[in-house]
Write a protein that holds these residues in place. Sequence first.
Motif, mmCIF file in Angstrom:
data_model
loop_
_atom_site.group_PDB
_atom_site.id
_atom_site.type_symbol
_atom_site.label_atom_id
_atom_site.label_comp_id
_atom_site.label_asym_id
_atom_site.label_seq_id
_atom_site.Cartn_x
_atom_site.Cartn_y
_atom_site.Cartn_z
ATOM 1 N N VAL A 159 -15.643 -49.542 -9.188
ATOM 2 C CA VAL A 159 -14.751 -49.093 -10.268
ATOM 3 C C VAL A 159 -15.637 -48.357 -11.272
ATOM 4 N N LYS A 167 -12.850 -46.420 -6.875
ATOM 5 C CA LYS A 167 -11.727 -46.249 -7.808
ATOM 6 C C LYS A 167 -12.361 -45.624 -9.056
ATOM 7 N N GLY A 200 -18.222 -49.625 -16.868
ATOM 8 C CA GLY A 200 -17.141 -49.288 -17.787
ATOM 9 C C GLY A 200 -17.182 -50.176 -19.008
HETATM 10 P P1 NAP Z 1 -13.054 -48.125 -18.955
HETATM 11 O O1 NAP Z 1 -11.859 -47.772 -19.715
HETATM 12 O O2 NAP Z 1 -13.455 -49.553 -18.890
HETATM 13 O O3 NAP Z 1 -12.856 -47.546 -17.496
HETATM 14 C C1 NAP Z 1 -13.830 -47.691 -16.499
HETATM 15 C C2 NAP Z 1 -13.142 -47.844 -15.175
HETATM 16 O O4 NAP Z 1 -12.479 -49.108 -15.143
HETATM 17 C C3 NAP Z 1 -12.071 -46.809 -14.906
HETATM 18 O O5 NAP Z 1 -12.057 -46.500 -13.543
HETATM 19 C C4 NAP Z 1 -10.800 -47.523 -15.320
HETATM 20 O O6 NAP Z 1 -9.656 -47.006 -14.696
HETATM 21 C C5 NAP Z 1 -11.089 -48.922 -14.862
HETATM 22 N N1 NAP Z 1 -10.383 -49.971 -15.585
HETATM 23 C C6 NAP Z 1 -10.053 -50.004 -16.890
HETATM 24 N N2 NAP Z 1 -9.459 -51.172 -17.190
HETATM 25 C C7 NAP Z 1 -9.415 -51.892 -16.043
HETATM 26 C C8 NAP Z 1 -8.909 -53.159 -15.701
HETATM 27 N N3 NAP Z 1 -8.357 -53.947 -16.609
HETATM 28 N N4 NAP Z 1 -9.012 -53.579 -14.428
HETATM 29 C C9 NAP Z 1 -9.587 -52.790 -13.495
HETATM 30 N N5 NAP Z 1 -10.086 -51.572 -13.758
HETATM 31 C C10 NAP Z 1 -10.004 -51.127 -15.021
HETATM 32 O O7 NAP Z 1 -14.345 -47.342 -19.472
HETATM 33 P P2 NAP Z 1 -14.495 -45.783 -19.699
HETATM 34 O O8 NAP Z 1 -13.799 -45.447 -20.955
HETATM 35 O O9 NAP Z 1 -14.139 -45.033 -18.465
HETATM 36 O O10 NAP Z 1 -16.077 -45.654 -19.841
HETATM 37 C C11 NAP Z 1 -16.716 -45.907 -21.017
HETATM 38 C C12 NAP Z 1 -17.353 -47.282 -21.026
HETATM 39 O O11 NAP Z 1 -18.234 -47.406 -19.913
HETATM 40 C C13 NAP Z 1 -18.204 -47.500 -22.239
HETATM 41 O O12 NAP Z 1 -18.021 -48.802 -22.710
HETATM 42 C C14 NAP Z 1 -19.615 -47.317 -21.696
HETATM 43 O O13 NAP Z 1 -20.614 -47.922 -22.477
HETATM 44 C C15 NAP Z 1 -19.487 -47.900 -20.363
HETATM 45 N N6 NAP Z 1 -20.570 -47.447 -19.471
HETATM 46 C C16 NAP Z 1 -21.547 -48.320 -19.116
HETATM 47 C C17 NAP Z 1 -22.601 -47.894 -18.335
HETATM 48 C C18 NAP Z 1 -23.716 -48.825 -17.931
HETATM 49 O O14 NAP Z 1 -24.459 -48.482 -17.020
HETATM 50 N N7 NAP Z 1 -23.870 -49.977 -18.534
HETATM 51 C C19 NAP Z 1 -22.646 -46.571 -17.909
HETATM 52 C C20 NAP Z 1 -21.627 -45.713 -18.296
HETATM 53 C C21 NAP Z 1 -20.591 -46.163 -19.076
HETATM 54 P P3 NAP Z 1 -8.626 -46.033 -15.476
HETATM 55 O O15 NAP Z 1 -9.401 -44.809 -15.831
HETATM 56 O O16 NAP Z 1 -7.571 -45.792 -14.476
HETATM 57 O O17 NAP Z 1 -8.174 -46.777 -16.678
#
Ligand code: NAP
Length: 457
Positions: free
Chosen positions: A130, A157, A209
């Motif tokens: 994901v 996904k 994420g």
């Molecule tokens: P996000 O909203 O959490 O989305 C990430 C992925 O998770 C997407 O594919 C999203 O699908 C899915 N998702 C969201 N809610 C979910 C749920 N309840 N159950 C299952 N899947 C779910 O994050 P984002 O806005 O795309 O990315 C930004 C975040 O990622 C920031 O917090 C950033 O710090 C973090 N990040 C961390 C790293 C690391 O290596 N630590 C690297 C990059 C980014 P949908 O798009 O369909 O909602």
Amino acid sequence: MAIATVNPATGETLKTFEPLDEREVEERLERAAADFLTYRATGFAQRAAWMRAAADLLEGELEETARLMTTEMGKTLASARAEATKCVTGMRFYADNAEALLADEPGDAQAVGARRAYARYQPLGPVLAVMPWNFPLWQVIRFAAPALMAGNVGLLKHASNVPQTALYLGELFTRAGFPAGCFQTLLIGSSQVESVLRDRRVVAATLTGSEPAGRSVAAIAGSEVKKTVLELGGSDPFVVMPSADLEAAVSTAVTARVQNNGQSCIAAKRFIVHTDVYDEFEALFVERMESLRVGDPMEETTDVGPLATEQGLDDLEKLVADAAGRGARVLCGGVSPDRPGWFYEPTVLSGVTPGMKLFLEESFGPVASLYRVGDVEEAVTLANATSFGLGANAWTTDEREQERLVNELEAGMVAVNGMVVSYPQLPFGGIRNSGYGRELSAHGIREFCNLKTVWIG
Ligand code: NAP
């Protein structure tokens, strides 16, 4: 969230997609499970040949792929090209090194009364990935390259706002020669993740994420006793001590904050500066942040493009408004320019206190907060006063101070006199609410392996 390409620089919806239905998901799961059975028996040489072919394809399509990323999520074209290049390097790294990284580990046969004793890394099966939109190619490749080289198969996904990049990735590996079930894109919404994760054919999951998404996926996987790796958000500190090369520290600080339009998990977000150099740092930092060019991410001269989504802009505006409303000073920026798209001016605040949302939450955009501290102890205490623990940056030329900061900053990664960056050769990951497990290096490729202990009498 609709599965669609919406250009963040204009707000225009360019293409929408229907999510896969149950039958289409079932077909892909079945193909993944079936192909795993033959794929796991392929040798490293065959997998490496396909992986190198995929890297060559991407290298040949670098410009179009970079433009696609910029169109879908607004990163500058220069950074999109750099991201695609990094993917090529990462794929070649695992093609070249997987066999050595997963070599049998000899044990002390004599001590355990065996003729031979060793541990062997074996693939687990179909892994659900994901993934987020912020590095739409690299986040996926840094999972896929090691996972495929280890003999696993992947189901992607991707974030709903980067569907075309997701489809490109789904085809890339097949075009390179991998069997069709080795890496497949599932165009599904987040509400469909649970049923895929609970499916008996999916053996593990990785999620990059936000914290809420990570908690949700980990809870489901936990109830199914399936392994997860979580790479979540961060609020990385950037500590500057008096002995630092201030000019280098400031220019790195600006890059570390605004890289990827400020939307990087490992972007430095809290700048903690010793009082002896604070005033000079603040003046230089604000000047550099103000001079950044905000604009069309396709333009070669643009430093900072738009935020990827309208929601992201809204969240960021609220964080700044909350801090400003509770006494923080906005030293520059703090506004969204009057133009279409989801732009936000590079912003610096001082006087942010640990109770404010801007301190507690992740600011996912070009917003920096500055803090003045009296000594290294205060710097460490403030740096660690967060629920996250992804990366940390420390600037000092004093070796004793370096050692102390390396030991005491609570994070998965620390960069001294530089900024946290991911490399295929080094482990990447966090602690606390930033997640667990590691990607990249030997640690990343071993995450989704069965470490099988072998005892031969
Ligand atoms: P996000 O909203 O959490 O989305 C990430 C992925 O998770 C997407 O594919 C999203 O699908 C899915 N998702 C969201 N809610 C979910 C749920 N309840 N159950 C299952 N899947 C779910 O994050 P984002 O806005 O795309 O990315 C930004 C975040 O990622 C920031 O917090 C950033 O710090 C973090 N990040 C961390 C790293 C690391 O290596 N630590 C690297 C990059 C980014 P949908 O798009 O369909 O909602």
